[in-house]
Design a protein around this motif. Structure first.
Motif, PDB file in Angstrom:
ATOM      1  N   LEU A 242       3.847   2.621  10.018  1.00 45.44           N
ATOM      2  CA  LEU A 242       3.125   3.892   9.980  1.00 45.44           C
ATOM      3  C   LEU A 242       3.014   4.418   8.551  1.00 45.44           C
ATOM      4  CD1 LEU A 242       4.763   5.450  13.139  1.00 45.44           C
ATOM      5  CD2 LEU A 242       2.351   4.800  12.912  1.00 45.44           C
ATOM      6  N   ARG A 243       4.074   4.201   7.749  1.00 42.28           N
ATOM      7  CA  ARG A 243       4.015   4.635   6.346  1.00 42.28           C
ATOM      8  C   ARG A 243       2.992   3.815   5.561  1.00 42.28           C
ATOM      9  NH1 ARG A 243       9.968   4.782   6.945  1.00 42.28           N
ATOM     10  NH2 ARG A 243      10.522   6.964   7.331  1.00 42.28           N
ATOM     11  N   ILE A 244       2.874   2.549   5.877  1.00 40.57           N
ATOM     12  CA  ILE A 244       1.861   1.724   5.203  1.00 40.57           C
ATOM     13  C   ILE A 244       0.469   2.236   5.531  1.00 40.57           C
ATOM     14  CG2 ILE A 244       0.816  -0.578   5.172  1.00 40.57           C
ATOM     15  CD1 ILE A 244       3.665  -1.722   5.461  1.00 40.57           C
ATOM     16  N   LEU A 245       0.239   2.598   6.804  1.00 44.03           N
ATOM     17  CA  LEU A 245      -1.050   3.191   7.164  1.00 44.03           C
ATOM     18  C   LEU A 245      -1.291   4.481   6.396  1.00 44.03           C
ATOM     19  CD1 LEU A 245      -1.008   2.650  11.046  1.00 44.03           C
ATOM     20  CD2 LEU A 245      -2.490   1.497   9.392  1.00 44.03           C
ATOM     21  N   ALA A 246      -0.237   5.282   6.234  1.00 44.28           N
ATOM     22  CA  ALA A 246      -0.359   6.527   5.466  1.00 44.28           C
ATOM     23  C   ALA A 246      -0.712   6.232   4.017  1.00 44.28           C
ATOM     24  CB  ALA A 246       0.944   7.314   5.547  1.00 44.28           C
ATOM     25  N   ALA A 247      -0.046   5.255   3.424  1.00 49.61           N
ATOM     26  CA  ALA A 247      -0.321   4.905   2.030  1.00 49.61           C
ATOM     27  C   ALA A 247      -1.760   4.437   1.850  1.00 49.61           C
ATOM     28  CB  ALA A 247       0.651   3.826   1.569  1.00 49.61           C
ATOM     29  N   GLU A 248      -2.241   3.628   2.791  1.00 44.89           N
ATOM     30  CA  GLU A 248      -3.632   3.161   2.705  1.00 44.89           C
ATOM     31  C   GLU A 248      -4.603   4.342   2.745  1.00 44.89           C
ATOM     32  OE1 GLU A 248      -2.867  -1.165   4.923  1.00 44.89           O
ATOM     33  OE2 GLU A 248      -3.750   0.515   6.018  1.00 44.89           O
ATOM     34  N   CYS A 249      -4.305   5.322   3.576  1.00 47.59           N
ATOM     35  CA  CYS A 249      -5.164   6.508   3.643  1.00 47.59           C
ATOM     36  C   CYS A 249      -5.082   7.325   2.352  1.00 47.59           C
ATOM     37  CB  CYS A 249      -4.781   7.364   4.851  1.00 47.59           C
ATOM     38  SG  CYS A 249      -5.228   6.632   6.443  1.00 47.59           S
ATOM     39  N   PHE A 250      -3.892   7.409   1.765  1.00 47.31           N
ATOM     40  CA  PHE A 250      -3.770   8.114   0.487  1.00 47.31           C
ATOM     41  C   PHE A 250      -4.601   7.421  -0.588  1.00 47.31           C
ATOM     42  CE2 PHE A 250       0.418  10.246   1.712  1.00 47.31           C
ATOM     43  CZ  PHE A 250      -0.126  11.517   1.684  1.00 47.31           C
ATOM     44  N   VAL A 251      -4.634   6.105  -0.579  1.00 49.34           N
ATOM     45  CA  VAL A 251      -5.464   5.378  -1.550  1.00 49.34           C
ATOM     46  C   VAL A 251      -6.927   5.757  -1.356  1.00 49.34           C
ATOM     47  CG1 VAL A 251      -6.332   3.102  -2.213  1.00 49.34           C
ATOM     48  CG2 VAL A 251      -3.879   3.440  -1.835  1.00 49.34           C
ATOM     49  N   GLU A 252      -7.403   5.743  -0.110  1.00 45.86           N
ATOM     50  CA  GLU A 252      -8.802   6.085   0.163  1.00 45.86           C
ATOM     51  C   GLU A 252      -9.090   7.549  -0.162  1.00 45.86           C
ATOM     52  OE1 GLU A 252     -11.233   4.073   0.972  1.00 45.86           O
ATOM     53  OE2 GLU A 252      -9.881   2.352   0.958  1.00 45.86           O
ATOM     54  N   GLY A 253      -8.052   8.394  -0.091  1.00 52.37           N
ATOM     55  CA  GLY A 253      -8.215   9.802  -0.414  1.00 52.37           C
ATOM     56  C   GLY A 253      -7.980  10.112  -1.883  1.00 52.37           C
ATOM     57  N   ASP A 254      -7.873   9.055  -2.700  1.00 54.78           N
ATOM     58  CA  ASP A 254      -7.700   9.210  -4.147  1.00 54.78           C
ATOM     59  C   ASP A 254      -6.418   9.970  -4.501  1.00 54.78           C
ATOM     60  OD1 ASP A 254      -8.577   8.579  -6.691  1.00 54.78           O
ATOM     61  OD2 ASP A 254      -9.644  10.478  -6.965  1.00 54.78           O
ATOM     62  N   ARG A 255      -5.395   9.806  -3.695  1.00 56.26           N
ATOM     63  CA  ARG A 255      -4.081  10.380  -3.983  1.00 56.26           C
ATOM     64  C   ARG A 255      -3.132   9.219  -4.259  1.00 56.26           C
ATOM     65  NH1 ARG A 255      -4.230  15.651  -1.442  1.00 56.26           N
ATOM     66  NH2 ARG A 255      -1.974  15.833  -1.691  1.00 56.26           N
ATOM     67  N   LEU A 256      -3.318   8.600  -5.440  1.00 56.16           N
ATOM     68  CA  LEU A 256      -2.654   7.332  -5.718  1.00 56.16           C
ATOM     69  C   LEU A 256      -1.153   7.492  -5.951  1.00 56.16           C
ATOM     70  CD1 LEU A 256      -5.330   5.515  -7.911  1.00 56.16           C
ATOM     71  CD2 LEU A 256      -5.021   5.529  -5.437  1.00 56.16           C
ATOM     72  N   LYS A 257      -0.722   8.572  -6.561  1.00 57.78           N
ATOM     73  CA  LYS A 257       0.708   8.773  -6.767  1.00 57.78           C
ATOM     74  C   LYS A 257       1.438   8.830  -5.420  1.00 57.78           C
ATOM     75  CE  LYS A 257       4.072  11.787  -9.095  1.00 57.78           C
ATOM     76  NZ  LYS A 257       4.876  12.156  -7.920  1.00 57.78           N
ATOM     77  N   GLU A 258       0.897   9.626  -4.488  1.00 59.43           N
ATOM     78  CA  GLU A 258       1.494   9.692  -3.157  1.00 59.43           C
ATOM     79  C   GLU A 258       1.462   8.330  -2.469  1.00 59.43           C
ATOM     80  OE1 GLU A 258      -0.614  11.851  -4.413  1.00 59.43           O
ATOM     81  OE2 GLU A 258      -0.346  13.887  -3.596  1.00 59.43           O
ATOM     82  N   ALA A 259       0.359   7.592  -2.671  1.00 58.46           N
ATOM     83  CA  ALA A 259       0.245   6.268  -2.055  1.00 58.46           C
ATOM     84  C   ALA A 259       1.351   5.347  -2.558  1.00 58.46           C
ATOM     85  CB  ALA A 259      -1.130   5.667  -2.352  1.00 58.46           C
ATOM     86  N   ALA A 260       1.576   5.330  -3.879  1.00 63.73           N
ATOM     87  CA  ALA A 260       2.604   4.451  -4.435  1.00 63.73           C
ATOM     88  C   ALA A 260       3.991   4.823  -3.909  1.00 63.73           C
ATOM     89  CB  ALA A 260       2.574   4.522  -5.955  1.00 63.73           C
ATOM     90  N   GLU A 261       4.261   6.102  -3.842  1.00 65.95           N
ATOM     91  CA  GLU A 261       5.574   6.548  -3.360  1.00 65.95           C
ATOM     92  C   GLU A 261       5.782   6.185  -1.886  1.00 65.95           C
ATOM     93  OE1 GLU A 261       6.178  10.430  -6.306  1.00 65.95           O
ATOM     94  OE2 GLU A 261       5.330  10.696  -4.294  1.00 65.95           O
ATOM     95  N   VAL A 262       4.740   6.300  -1.101  1.00 67.12           N
ATOM     96  CA  VAL A 262       4.871   5.975   0.324  1.00 67.12           C
ATOM     97  C   VAL A 262       4.995   4.467   0.506  1.00 67.12           C
ATOM     98  CG1 VAL A 262       3.736   6.087   2.579  1.00 67.12           C
ATOM     99  CG2 VAL A 262       3.675   8.059   1.056  1.00 67.12           C
ATOM    100  N   TYR A 263       4.240   3.683  -0.279  1.00 66.24           N
ATOM    101  CA  TYR A 263       4.425   2.228  -0.226  1.00 66.24           C
ATOM    102  C   TYR A 263       5.885   1.869  -0.523  1.00 66.24           C
ATOM    103  CZ  TYR A 263      -0.445   0.621   0.191  1.00 66.24           C
ATOM    104  OH  TYR A 263      -1.707   0.320   0.646  1.00 66.24           O
ATOM    105  N   GLU A 264       6.477   2.521  -1.528  1.00 65.08           N
ATOM    106  CA  GLU A 264       7.877   2.251  -1.855  1.00 65.08           C
ATOM    107  C   GLU A 264       8.797   2.603  -0.685  1.00 65.08           C
ATOM    108  OE1 GLU A 264       8.819   4.323  -5.451  1.00 65.08           O
ATOM    109  OE2 GLU A 264       8.069   2.704  -6.741  1.00 65.08           O
ATOM    110  N   SER A 265       8.548   3.750  -0.052  1.00 63.74           N
ATOM    111  CA  SER A 265       9.404   4.164   1.058  1.00 63.74           C
ATOM    112  C   SER A 265       9.290   3.212   2.241  1.00 63.74           C
ATOM    113  CB  SER A 265       9.046   5.582   1.506  1.00 63.74           C
ATOM    114  OG  SER A 265       7.795   5.611   2.180  1.00 63.74           O
ATOM    115  N   ALA A 266       8.154   2.496   2.324  1.00 65.49           N
ATOM    116  CA  ALA A 266       7.950   1.523   3.397  1.00 65.49           C
ATOM    117  C   ALA A 266       8.471   0.146   3.026  1.00 65.49           C
ATOM    118  CB  ALA A 266       6.472   1.436   3.749  1.00 65.49           C
TER     119      ALA A 266
END
Length: 296
Positions: A242-266
């Motif tokens: 679920l966190r990976i899905l969230a990170a992918e959405c953050f990437v599409e939403g141009d929120r790359l810092k949040e995406a990287a942090e969520v990828y790490e948490s996953a």
């Protein structure tokens, strides 16, 4: 004015799932109530000719050598492919509706054609009643009508809706499953909401697309948190996924810092490193590459 039939059914049977016949294609339910199909179909016929079209059923009854005593010859028209094409379409639609049921089907129509009532009686394909009083005197006729699906059945139906991307119906099924005692149903409901936001984002344009992707990302994160705290976790819903899905959405939403942090948490360190590099956070990227076992 009176309430629309769909709203009336929802209010009378609050645990029900109300769909059009088109929406119900491909789905199955234990019990199905079909509301006023003959009236709705007849309203489509030119010059109010719907009831007359159903008289072709008398021809079929005679063809099958069923009892047609008392039916005047003028009411038994021969088959005419040009004239009866509309009726064939109606029968196909009615077939779709009836075959959605695994166990029981009820048809309610205060304007059912006499031909169809005669057909049901002659073929013994269905039992007919003409009043509430008559129905009350035959309790086995409505046996099971007021029964609810089990939680497991609601879950299965919700997953079928989810797979076909019919998210509101899926969430309704999961809500019903939760009311029926399922411990995992609310997890599925949260996931369906997040998936709906993601699909809406895919279909959106411009600023709305970015916002909806961020909303979907946050919804997936909330779902991951709820799943992680749950005593029972479905195999298909795991926090890391679920966190990976969230990170992918953050990437599409141009929120790359949040995406990287969520990828790490996953634990998805390679993806995290690539995103850190994209935003020129090289120290964070290096740490992620090291964690992934790779050196650049």
């Amino acid at each position: 004015g009176s309430k629309p039939p769909r709203q009336q059914v929802k209010e009378r049977f609050p645990m029900s799932i109300v769909l059009t016949i088109h929406d119900a294609k491909g789905l199955e339910f234990s019990d199905v109530l079909i509301m006023r199909p003959f009236s709705d179909m007849g309203a489509q016929a030119p010059l109010n000719g719907g009831p007359r079209l159903w008289n072709l059923v008398y021809w079929y009854m005679r063809y099958m050598d069923w009892d047609t005593e008392g039916i005047h010859e003028s009411r038994v028209p021969p088959l005419d492919c040009d004239r009866d094409g509309l009726l064939c379409t109606w029968l196909k639609v009615l077939y779709v509706a009836i075959t959605r049921a695994r166990e029981r089907v009820w048809i309610y129509d205060d304007c059912a054609p006499e031909a169809m009532i005669a057909f049901c009686r002659a073929s013994k394909a269905a039992r007919t009643v003409s009043s509430l009083e008559q129905a009350a005197n035959e309790p086995d006729l409505i046996a099971g009508f007021a029964q609810n699906n089990s939680a497991a059945e609601f879950i299965d139906e919700g997953q079928a809706f989810l797979q076909s991307q019919r998210f509101p119906e899926a969430m309704l099924c999961f809500a019903r499953a939760a009311e029926a005692g399922s411990g995992v149903a609310l997890l599925w409901k949260e996931h369906s909401n997040a998936a709906m936001l993601k699909q809406q984002a895919v279909n959106a344009r411009g600023a709305s697309r970015i916002k909806l992707h961020v909303d979907a990302a946050n919804a997936f994160l909330r779902t991951a948190t709820v799943v992680a705290a749950a005593a029972e976790q479905p195999d298909e819903l795991q926090p890391a996924g679920l966190r990976i899905l969230a990170a992918e959405c953050f990437v599409e939403g141009d929120r790359l810092k949040e995406a990287a942090e969520v990828y790490e948490s996953a634990g998805c360190m390679v993806k995290a490193a690539e995103v850190w590099e994209a935003i020129r956070e090289f120290k964070r990227a290096g740490d992620a590459w090291l964690a992934a076992g790779r050196h650049e």
